[in-house]
Design a protein around this motif. Structure first.
Motif, mmCIF file in Angstrom:
data_model
loop_
_atom_site.group_PDB
_atom_site.id
_atom_site.type_symbol
_atom_site.label_atom_id
_atom_site.label_comp_id
_atom_site.label_asym_id
_atom_site.label_seq_id
_atom_site.Cartn_x
_atom_site.Cartn_y
_atom_site.Cartn_z
ATOM 1 N N LYS A 26 0.851 -1.208 0.000
ATOM 2 C CA LYS A 26 0.000 0.000 0.000
ATOM 3 C C LYS A 26 0.880 1.249 0.000
ATOM 4 C CE LYS A 26 -3.906 1.957 2.606
ATOM 5 N NZ LYS A 26 -3.254 3.294 2.675
ATOM 6 N N GLN A 27 1.930 1.249 0.840
ATOM 7 C CA GLN A 27 2.804 2.414 0.924
ATOM 8 C C GLN A 27 3.462 2.689 -0.428
ATOM 9 O OE1 GLN A 27 5.974 2.050 3.709
ATOM 10 N NE2 GLN A 27 4.906 3.082 5.347
ATOM 11 N N LEU A 28 3.989 1.649 -1.057
ATOM 12 C CA LEU A 28 4.725 1.835 -2.328
ATOM 13 C C LEU A 28 3.786 2.341 -3.411
ATOM 14 C CD1 LEU A 28 7.092 -1.254 -2.263
ATOM 15 C CD2 LEU A 28 7.797 1.119 -2.513
ATOM 16 N N LEU A 29 2.600 1.732 -3.529
ATOM 17 C CA LEU A 29 1.663 2.189 -4.577
ATOM 18 C C LEU A 29 1.275 3.638 -4.332
ATOM 19 C CD1 LEU A 29 -0.664 -0.938 -4.996
ATOM 20 C CD2 LEU A 29 1.092 -0.105 -6.565
ATOM 21 N N GLU A 30 1.061 3.983 -3.068
ATOM 22 C CA GLU A 30 0.650 5.355 -2.744
ATOM 23 C C GLU A 30 1.758 6.338 -3.121
ATOM 24 O OE1 GLU A 30 -0.085 7.160 1.481
ATOM 25 O OE2 GLU A 30 -1.557 5.557 1.077
ATOM 26 N N LYS A 31 2.991 6.018 -2.756
ATOM 27 C CA LYS A 31 4.093 6.945 -3.022
ATOM 28 C C LYS A 31 4.428 7.009 -4.511
ATOM 29 C CE LYS A 31 5.116 8.086 1.255
ATOM 30 N NZ LYS A 31 5.036 9.454 1.752
ATOM 31 N N LEU A 32 4.158 5.932 -5.226
ATOM 32 C CA LEU A 32 4.411 5.964 -6.677
ATOM 33 C C LEU A 32 3.181 6.470 -7.426
ATOM 34 C CD1 LEU A 32 6.337 2.580 -7.139
ATOM 35 C CD2 LEU A 32 7.293 4.882 -7.096
ATOM 36 N N ARG A 33 2.189 6.890 -6.691
ATOM 37 C CA ARG A 33 0.949 7.438 -7.278
ATOM 38 C C ARG A 33 0.315 6.439 -8.254
ATOM 39 N NH1 ARG A 33 1.640 13.123 -6.605
ATOM 40 N NH2 ARG A 33 3.790 13.608 -6.002
ATOM 41 N N LEU A 34 0.287 5.215 -7.843
ATOM 42 C CA LEU A 34 -0.318 4.166 -8.691
ATOM 43 C C LEU A 34 -1.530 3.610 -7.968
ATOM 44 C CD1 LEU A 34 2.944 2.203 -9.674
ATOM 45 C CD2 LEU A 34 1.652 3.759 -11.149
ATOM 46 N N ARG A 35 -2.616 3.350 -8.729
ATOM 47 C CA ARG A 35 -3.811 2.781 -8.109
ATOM 48 C C ARG A 35 -3.597 1.284 -7.864
ATOM 49 N NH1 ARG A 35 -6.622 5.489 -11.962
ATOM 50 N NH2 ARG A 35 -7.203 7.566 -11.260
ATOM 51 N N ASP A 36 -2.855 0.663 -8.785
ATOM 52 C CA ASP A 36 -2.640 -0.777 -8.638
ATOM 53 C C ASP A 36 -1.261 -1.103 -9.233
ATOM 54 O OD1 ASP A 36 -2.898 -3.367 -8.143
ATOM 55 O OD2 ASP A 36 -4.625 -3.764 -9.441
ATOM 56 N N ARG A 37 -0.774 -2.259 -8.992
ATOM 57 C CA ARG A 37 0.525 -2.637 -9.561
ATOM 58 C C ARG A 37 0.353 -2.743 -11.080
ATOM 59 N NH1 ARG A 37 2.638 -8.258 -10.172
ATOM 60 N NH2 ARG A 37 2.908 -7.272 -12.200
ATOM 61 N N PRO A 38 1.322 -2.232 -11.869
ATOM 62 C CA PRO A 38 1.210 -2.232 -13.327
ATOM 63 C C PRO A 38 1.231 -3.667 -13.871
ATOM 64 C CG PRO A 38 2.951 -0.727 -12.605
ATOM 65 C CD PRO A 38 2.547 -1.536 -11.422
ATOM 66 N N ARG A 39 0.387 -3.941 -14.882
ATOM 67 C CA ARG A 39 0.413 -5.224 -15.605
ATOM 68 C C ARG A 39 1.083 -4.917 -16.945
ATOM 69 N NH1 ARG A 39 -0.760 -8.748 -11.652
ATOM 70 N NH2 ARG A 39 -2.351 -7.882 -10.303
ATOM 71 N N LEU A 40 2.243 -5.478 -17.197
ATOM 72 C CA LEU A 40 3.020 -5.072 -18.390
ATOM 73 C C LEU A 40 2.279 -5.464 -19.656
ATOM 74 C CD1 LEU A 40 6.638 -5.925 -17.243
ATOM 75 C CD2 LEU A 40 5.368 -3.793 -17.128
ATOM 76 N N ALA A 41 2.163 -4.462 -20.574
ATOM 77 C CA ALA A 41 1.467 -4.724 -21.859
ATOM 78 C C ALA A 41 2.297 -5.720 -22.666
ATOM 79 C CB ALA A 41 1.339 -3.399 -22.617
ATOM 80 N N HIS A 42 3.615 -5.523 -22.685
ATOM 81 C CA HIS A 42 4.463 -6.487 -23.409
ATOM 82 C C HIS A 42 5.841 -6.463 -22.754
ATOM 83 C CE1 HIS A 42 6.440 -3.046 -25.294
ATOM 84 N NE2 HIS A 42 5.229 -2.551 -25.463
#
Lengths: 222, 114
Positions: A26-42
């Motif tokens: 939760k802390q890392l996503l918040e500080k990186l301003r991300l709603r969720d962990r990125p799912r790599l497109a490719h």
């Protein structure tokens, strides 16, 4: 099996460990301003990542010590490497498509932007022009703004970088997060566009350093 | 700052390390390989409240001494981080761009009594 393993007396186990892992996420996503962990497109080839990081590192080394970052510690800064998707829809120009992921409501201030191309220049009479194309929706054929032009005087193969500021500043302060550049080469007849389009292992990429402009001003709690 | 040990319940720093492989985040976080999520835990009895090196600020130390001398039982001292450092992260975003940023105050280095 647990009995067989030597326990780590100070390591939390069970629910406490799970709780701390959830807090860390939760802390890392918040500080990186991300709603969720990125799912790599490719997946990006590891070699391309290593090469680009080496450029990033070299670029950092060139930065004067105590550059702007020091004075403005308040704003969080990002260095972004974006790999280009190339297309030859309008030869002889080559289209380079970049996708950025910042949230729409973030106001970004761009500090540096450089385009890196791996070029083979057999003769020293090649001129390369870089254009900013209209929104990617228009694809090839939209109106073009000249960002820069350079006569490549040294022959040989290697990475070369091309500054994109200040012309690109407008793009990052706009709403679009998809950037399209077009390359046009003139001169010794070698087809730079085909050359760049073909070399997957030397994918063109853009390095940008941006700061997030905070809404309002921040008050430090004491 | 004290590191937590079995035989003391004073305010201390408890170390905890999250390996990104354990939580399945090592595919999008390139570096580092994990996150040192230390935290502060333990008691802050009055006689250590604001002890040099353990207070978060000189002002707090003076304030606590006044409280301690006044004999009032009200008010207490908390075990809080007294020194932190940034965490540099290199990661892929959802468009497979590589992003590098420094997150300030992410790792607790030392704890103390406020």
């Amino acid at each position: 099996a647990a009995a067989a393993e030597p326990r780590c007396p100070s390591c939390p186990a069970g629910p406490e460990r799970w709780l701390l892992e959830e807090v860390a996420k939760k802390q890392l996503l918040e500080k990186l301003r991300l709603r969720d962990r990125p799912r790599l497109a490719h997946a990006v080839p590891r070699a391309a990542v290593t090469r680009a990081l080496r450029r990033l590192q070299a670029g950092g080394a060139r930065r004067s010590p105590g550059g702007t970052g020091d004075e403005e510690e308040e704003e969080q800064s990002y260095e972004i490497i974006s790999f280009a998707e190339t297309d030859l829809t309008s030869p002889p120009t080559l289209g380079l498509q970049f996708h950025f992921s910042q949230a729409q409501d973030q106001d970004l201030r761009i500090l540096q932007a450089r385009l890196w191309l791996y070029l083979r220049v057999p003769r020293s009479s090649l001129t390369l022009r870089i254009f900013l194309a209209a929104q990617s929706g228009a694809g090839a054929g939209g109106n073009l703004t000249l960002l820069g032009e350079r006569r490549l005087s040294t022959t040989g193969s290697g990475w070369r970088s091309f500054p994109l500021l200040p012309a690109l500043q407008g793009f990052f302060s706009g709403q679009s997060r998809s950037l399209r550049l077009e390359l046009e080469s003139r001169g010794d007849g070698s087809d730079v566009a085909a050359q760049l389009n073909a070399s997957w292992s030397h994918q063109p990429f853009l390095v940008a350093k941006v700061k997030v402009r905070e809404p309002g001003h921040r008050v430090a709690k004491r | 700052s004290l590191r937590c040990s079995q035989n003391s319940n004073l305010c201390c720093r408890k170390d905890f390390y999250v390996d990104f492989r354990d939580i399945g985040w090592n595919d999008w976080i390139i570096k580092p390989e994990g996150y040192q999520i230390n935290y502060c835990v333990g008691q802050c009895p009055l006689h250590v409240a604001g002890s040099p090196g353990m207070a978060s600020s000189f002002h707090t130390a003076v304030f606590n001494l006044v409280k301690a001398n006044s004999g009032r039982a009200s008010g207490h001292s908390c075990c809080v981080p007294t020194r932190r450092r940034p965490l540099s992260v290199l990661y892929f975003d959802r468009n497979s761009n590589i992003v590098k940023t420094d997150i300030p105050d992410m790792i607790v280095d030392a704890c103390g009594c406020s």
